[in-house]
Design a protein around this motif. Structure first.
Motif, mmCIF file in Angstrom:
data_model
loop_
_atom_site.group_PDB
_atom_site.id
_atom_site.type_symbol
_atom_site.label_atom_id
_atom_site.label_comp_id
_atom_site.label_asym_id
_atom_site.label_seq_id
_atom_site.Cartn_x
_atom_site.Cartn_y
_atom_site.Cartn_z
ATOM 1 N N ARG A 17 0.824 -1.194 0.000
ATOM 2 C CA ARG A 17 0.000 0.000 0.000
ATOM 3 C C ARG A 17 0.869 1.259 0.000
ATOM 4 N NH1 ARG A 17 -3.761 0.684 5.078
ATOM 5 N NH2 ARG A 17 -4.028 -1.521 4.583
ATOM 6 N N GLU A 18 1.907 1.247 0.787
ATOM 7 C CA GLU A 18 2.799 2.412 0.850
ATOM 8 C C GLU A 18 3.538 2.604 -0.465
ATOM 9 O OE1 GLU A 18 4.399 5.816 2.106
ATOM 10 O OE2 GLU A 18 2.836 4.645 3.121
ATOM 11 N N ARG A 19 3.941 1.502 -1.076
ATOM 12 C CA ARG A 19 4.627 1.617 -2.363
ATOM 13 C C ARG A 19 3.680 2.165 -3.436
ATOM 14 N NH1 ARG A 19 8.618 3.390 -5.126
ATOM 15 N NH2 ARG A 19 8.813 2.403 -7.183
ATOM 16 N N LEU A 20 2.419 1.728 -3.406
ATOM 17 C CA LEU A 20 1.450 2.238 -4.370
ATOM 18 C C LEU A 20 1.258 3.737 -4.197
ATOM 19 C CD1 LEU A 20 -0.562 1.685 -6.635
ATOM 20 C CD2 LEU A 20 -2.289 1.180 -4.884
ATOM 21 N N LYS A 21 1.235 4.198 -2.974
ATOM 22 C CA LYS A 21 1.103 5.633 -2.718
ATOM 23 C C LYS A 21 2.260 6.400 -3.340
ATOM 24 C CE LYS A 21 0.518 9.000 1.014
ATOM 25 N NZ LYS A 21 1.486 9.952 0.463
ATOM 26 N N VAL A 22 3.465 5.885 -3.184
ATOM 27 C CA VAL A 22 4.644 6.528 -3.778
ATOM 28 C C VAL A 22 4.512 6.572 -5.302
ATOM 29 C CG1 VAL A 22 7.144 6.316 -4.140
ATOM 30 C CG2 VAL A 22 6.166 5.933 -1.861
ATOM 31 N N ILE A 23 4.054 5.468 -5.887
ATOM 32 C CA ILE A 23 3.905 5.397 -7.348
ATOM 33 C C ILE A 23 2.875 6.408 -7.845
ATOM 34 C CG2 ILE A 23 3.050 3.941 -9.240
ATOM 35 C CD1 ILE A 23 4.305 1.548 -7.797
ATOM 36 N N LEU A 24 1.715 6.463 -7.190
ATOM 37 C CA LEU A 24 0.671 7.380 -7.624
ATOM 38 C C LEU A 24 1.106 8.834 -7.513
ATOM 39 C CD1 LEU A 24 -2.418 5.572 -6.080
ATOM 40 C CD2 LEU A 24 -1.848 5.756 -8.496
ATOM 41 N N ASP A 25 1.812 9.158 -6.436
ATOM 42 C CA ASP A 25 2.317 10.528 -6.272
ATOM 43 C C ASP A 25 3.328 10.858 -7.364
ATOM 44 O OD1 ASP A 25 0.746 10.758 -4.044
ATOM 45 O OD2 ASP A 25 2.370 10.522 -2.590
ATOM 46 N N LYS A 26 4.181 9.907 -7.664
ATOM 47 C CA LYS A 26 5.197 10.147 -8.696
ATOM 48 C C LYS A 26 4.563 10.273 -10.075
ATOM 49 C CE LYS A 26 9.344 10.585 -10.382
ATOM 50 N NZ LYS A 26 10.116 11.836 -10.146
ATOM 51 N N LEU A 27 3.547 9.484 -10.353
ATOM 52 C CA LEU A 27 2.873 9.578 -11.648
ATOM 53 C C LEU A 27 2.232 10.947 -11.839
ATOM 54 C CD1 LEU A 27 1.245 6.047 -11.991
ATOM 55 C CD2 LEU A 27 3.014 7.026 -13.464
ATOM 56 N N GLU A 28 1.700 11.509 -10.768
ATOM 57 C CA GLU A 28 1.129 12.858 -10.881
ATOM 58 C C GLU A 28 2.219 13.872 -11.219
ATOM 59 O OE1 GLU A 28 -1.434 16.160 -10.804
ATOM 60 O OE2 GLU A 28 -1.755 14.025 -11.094
ATOM 61 N N GLU A 29 3.356 13.769 -10.573
ATOM 62 C CA GLU A 29 4.466 14.672 -10.874
ATOM 63 C C GLU A 29 4.918 14.522 -12.323
ATOM 64 O OE1 GLU A 29 7.686 14.283 -8.135
ATOM 65 O OE2 GLU A 29 6.394 14.245 -6.366
ATOM 66 N N LEU A 30 5.012 13.289 -12.781
ATOM 67 C CA LEU A 30 5.435 13.050 -14.162
ATOM 68 C C LEU A 30 4.428 13.612 -15.163
ATOM 69 C CD1 LEU A 30 6.727 9.364 -13.825
ATOM 70 C CD2 LEU A 30 8.126 11.415 -14.178
ATOM 71 N N SER A 31 3.138 13.465 -14.862
ATOM 72 C CA SER A 31 2.114 14.003 -15.748
ATOM 73 C C SER A 31 2.231 15.514 -15.871
ATOM 74 C CB SER A 31 0.720 13.626 -15.223
ATOM 75 O OG SER A 31 -0.288 14.214 -16.013
ATOM 76 N N GLN A 32 2.430 16.180 -14.740
ATOM 77 C CA GLN A 32 2.583 17.639 -14.763
ATOM 78 C C GLN A 32 3.823 18.041 -15.554
ATOM 79 O OE1 GLN A 32 0.462 19.804 -13.671
ATOM 80 N NE2 GLN A 32 -0.889 18.602 -12.361
#
Length: 685
Positions: A177-192
């Motif tokens: 769950r914690e790793r998924l949170k890191v991934i989702l946060d990073k994907l948002e940064e990459l999208s921006q």
């Protein structure tokens, strides 16, 4: 259309069937006055903020949101009979999230101030982190698990929300769950980052006066020059597309096409690669073989295998037609230039130019000349009139605070009740730093239990003087998304407007494009021209439809390539591949081949803007769009059918599965006959 979830523009952007689309934001708020949406007695508006105001507002809003979540956590455990209470508290929370996120999202794409764009991007990243935490909250998840819905609308909302929680990892072991949170946060940064690299690229391509031969005088006068008298062209469509259609110099077209294809910069290839790897890892956390498997389970298609089957059917229909069209175009080029056919080749940068020449000769249609038939200041009131006549609404221009002097705002009034039901902003013309294509943002969604009205934002980059037929279709298409947002009348904001399955979301807008091609609607444009403009004759309409049908093999083949590429980089082996190498191989296998040095994946914004493992949805949606069109039985301005469509499709948002809504509207199950008839040129108009 621009997509996002009620969470953010990236988190779960491809996971959720009912949290996709335009931006899907909402409004009634316990602290609305402190939010980026300003409530007035008459209407909710986007509150225009200075750059230095954004971070404090964002921070305080997120603090308030966390307090709201904490208050819900302290409530007694939910019981089966608490469905109305639990769903209402969730609705209020989603409204408050969207009150913050919606304006931030649109301002990050249209604000003339780069400092505002930067500050809103940072806020969206923080909002994304909040949303991830929210959907990993076990106490809130338990409240939804406990309730028993009392009707189908509640049942679907509960199921969709549970999917959201599950897909954000609430049921995963803590370390996953914690790793998924890191991934989702990073994907948002990459999208921006990806979008910023495209949006803020102000590079100009220089062309000599000789290289501009073939361009209309009106086009020439709109372009800037350098000190040497050379023309400086950027990457906005009003500059690029007419050049590719009309510039006589083949080498100049080649140079411009390569520059345009690469304007995402090489940095975006690395951004895309990072996203591919993270998405694959995300799927693995759920013990699924690929990102495509992960996201498609929540869509109409359900599985990658269903998508591959559909794409294979399209390929079978399209490939022979594409090859024939290219050969016909090659023969036309050879005949025109008086060169041996064996020595004549059609390059990628030739296609639009020679297609335009072909259309001019065979159908006497010149896209640039069409602008006199579709003046921009007539086309806009025309589509408002057509929409109003079909769906029983009026559009009233109102002066409100806007981010640029060219932006217009309209209240949407229900004709029967005389009540204001929504609003639409229109930002139509290009400028530096603005989103460079055409899209609609559903910035605020409806919620009847909150007394909340919606508004959408239409963003295009049109020529100020007039539109060609393709641009007229774009206007109608994107305004169709706006209508889907503002005519929605759902109880809960999470089901508002375009929050439907991703492989249905384009269908209403694709169907609406037909109104840009039919006599009974097109003939109305002349009534809005001041002082006047030429009318569309029957002969011209026939030629316009022939132009639309011409090149459909190449057009659908390109869509097939985009969809196939998207699925390939998101399959079980995609994360190990280099995105540019995969593109070069796949485009290289097409009849026109790959142009060395081009980096198309670096500016294929759909891959980072909500359509990853979902681009197939454009054609999947078109299957439904063309089938729904049959309900009008050739009479597009029939208000009775328009009213039925408003009631069964537009007003319902995501309260029902898309296939069920289409079945109700058609009175039968949908099928793909009209779509394949369209490809084969057999569809009856």
């Amino acid at each position: 259309m621009k997509r996002s979830s009620f969470l953010s523009s990236t988190i779960l952007q491809n996971l959720l069937p009912a949290t996709t689309v335009l931006l899907v934001l909402a409004g009634y708020s316990t602290f609305a006055q402190s939010q980026a949406i300003e409530e007035t007695a008459q209407r909710p508006l986007i509150k225009l903020l200075k750059a230095e105001q954004i971070k404090p507002l964002c921070d305080s809003s997120l603090v308030d949101l966390r307090k709201q979540v904490a208050a819900i956590e302290k409530l007694p455990p939910a019981q089966a009979g608490d469905s109305d209470k639990v769903l209402t508290e969730w609705n209020n929370l989603q409204i408050n999230i969207e009150n913050l996120q919606g304006p931030m999202d649109i301002m990050s794409n249209v604000s003339p101030d780069p400092k505002v764009r930067s500050a809103t991007e940072a806020c969206l990243i923080d909002a994304n982190k909040f949303s991830t935490d929210l959907l990993q909250n076990e106490k809130l998840y338990a409240r939804f698990k406990a309730i028993a819905p009392t009707d189908p609308v509640e049942q679907k909302l509960r199921q969709d929300v549970l999917y959201n929680f599950d897909d954000t990892g609430v049921s995963l072991p803590p370390e996953k769950r914690e790793r998924l949170k890191v991934i989702l946060d990073k994907l948002e940064e990459l999208s921006q980052t990806y979008e910023r690299n495209i949006r803020d690229n102000n590079q100009k391509v220089s062309f000599t006066p000789d290289e501009m031969k073939g361009m209309p005088a009106a086009y020439m006068t709109q372009q800037k020059k350098d000190a040497k008298g050379n023309y400086l062209l950027g990457f906005d469509y009003p500059a690029y597309k007419p050049f590719m259609e009309s510039a006589d110099n083949s080498e100049a077209r080649r140079r411009y096409q390569i520059a345009f294809t690469n304007h995402g910069t090489p940095a975006n290839l690395d951004v895309l690669k990072q996203a591919m790897v993270l998405r694959h890892e995300m799927a693995g956390l759920f013990d699924l073989p690929s990102y495509a498997d992960l996201v498609l389970r929540r869509r109409m298609a359900k599985t990658p295998q269903a998508v591959y089957k559909f794409l294979d059917e399209v390929q079978t229909a399209v490939t022979p037609l594409e090859i024939k069209e290219i050969e016909d175009l090659r023969a036309f080029k050879a005949e025109t230039l008086k060169t041996p056919l064996a020595d004549t080749k059609i390059e990628r940068w030739d296609v639009e130019y020679w297609q335009q020449k072909y259309k001019q000769q065979h159908y006497q249609i010149d896209q640039e000349a069409l602008r006199q038939y579709f003046p921009t200041d007539a086309a806009v009131p025309w589509i408002l009139h057509v929409s109003g006549a079909l769906y029983g609404v009026d559009f009233k221009a109102v002066k409100v605070p806007v981010w640029n002097k060219d932006v217009k705002y309209f209240d949407v009034i229900d004709t029967a009740s005389k009540k204001r039901i929504g609003g639409v902003y229109m930002d139509l013309f290009p400028r530096e730093g603005k989103y460079g294509h055409a899209a609609a943002w559903g910035t605020r969604g409806v919620s009847t239990i909150a007394g909340r009205t919606p508004f959408s934002v239409l963003v295009t980059n049109f020529d100020r003087k007039g539109l060609n037929s393709d641009e007229l279709e774009t206007l109608v298409h994107e305004f169709g998304h706006c209508l889907h947002g503002v005519l929605s009348n759902t109880k809960y904001v999470s089901q508002a407007g375009t929050n439907v399955e991703l492989d249905f979301v384009e269908a209403p807008s694709q169907m609406y494009e037909e109104w840009a091609r039919r006599k009974e609607s097109l003939q109305l444009i002349a009534g809005f021209c001041k002082p006047g403009c030429p009318t569309i004759s029957d002969d011209m309409l026939q030629r316009l439809n022939a132009v639309h049908n011409y090149g459909r093999g190449m057009r659908y083949a390109r869509q097939l390539l985009y969809a196939s590429y998207d699925m390939t980089i998101h399959n079980d082996q995609g994360a190990t591949e280099d995105p540019l190498a995969v593109w070069a191989k796949m485009e290289g296998a097409t009849p026109l081949g790959y142009v060395p040095g081009t980096e198309f994946p670096g500016q294929f914004g759909h891959l980072m803007g909500g359509y990853a493992a979902g681009y197939y949805g454009y054609m999947w949606s078109e299957v439904l769009a063309l089938d729904m069109l049959s309900r009008y039985n050739g009479h597009l301005m029939n208000p009775e059918v328009g009213h039925l469509y408003r009631q069964t499709i537009l007003m319902r948002g995501a309260e029902r599965p898309a296939e069920d809504m289409v079945t109700t509207f058609l009175g039968r199950k949908p099928n793909s006959k009209a779509f394949f008839d369209e490809i084969n040129g057999k569809r009856i108009q």
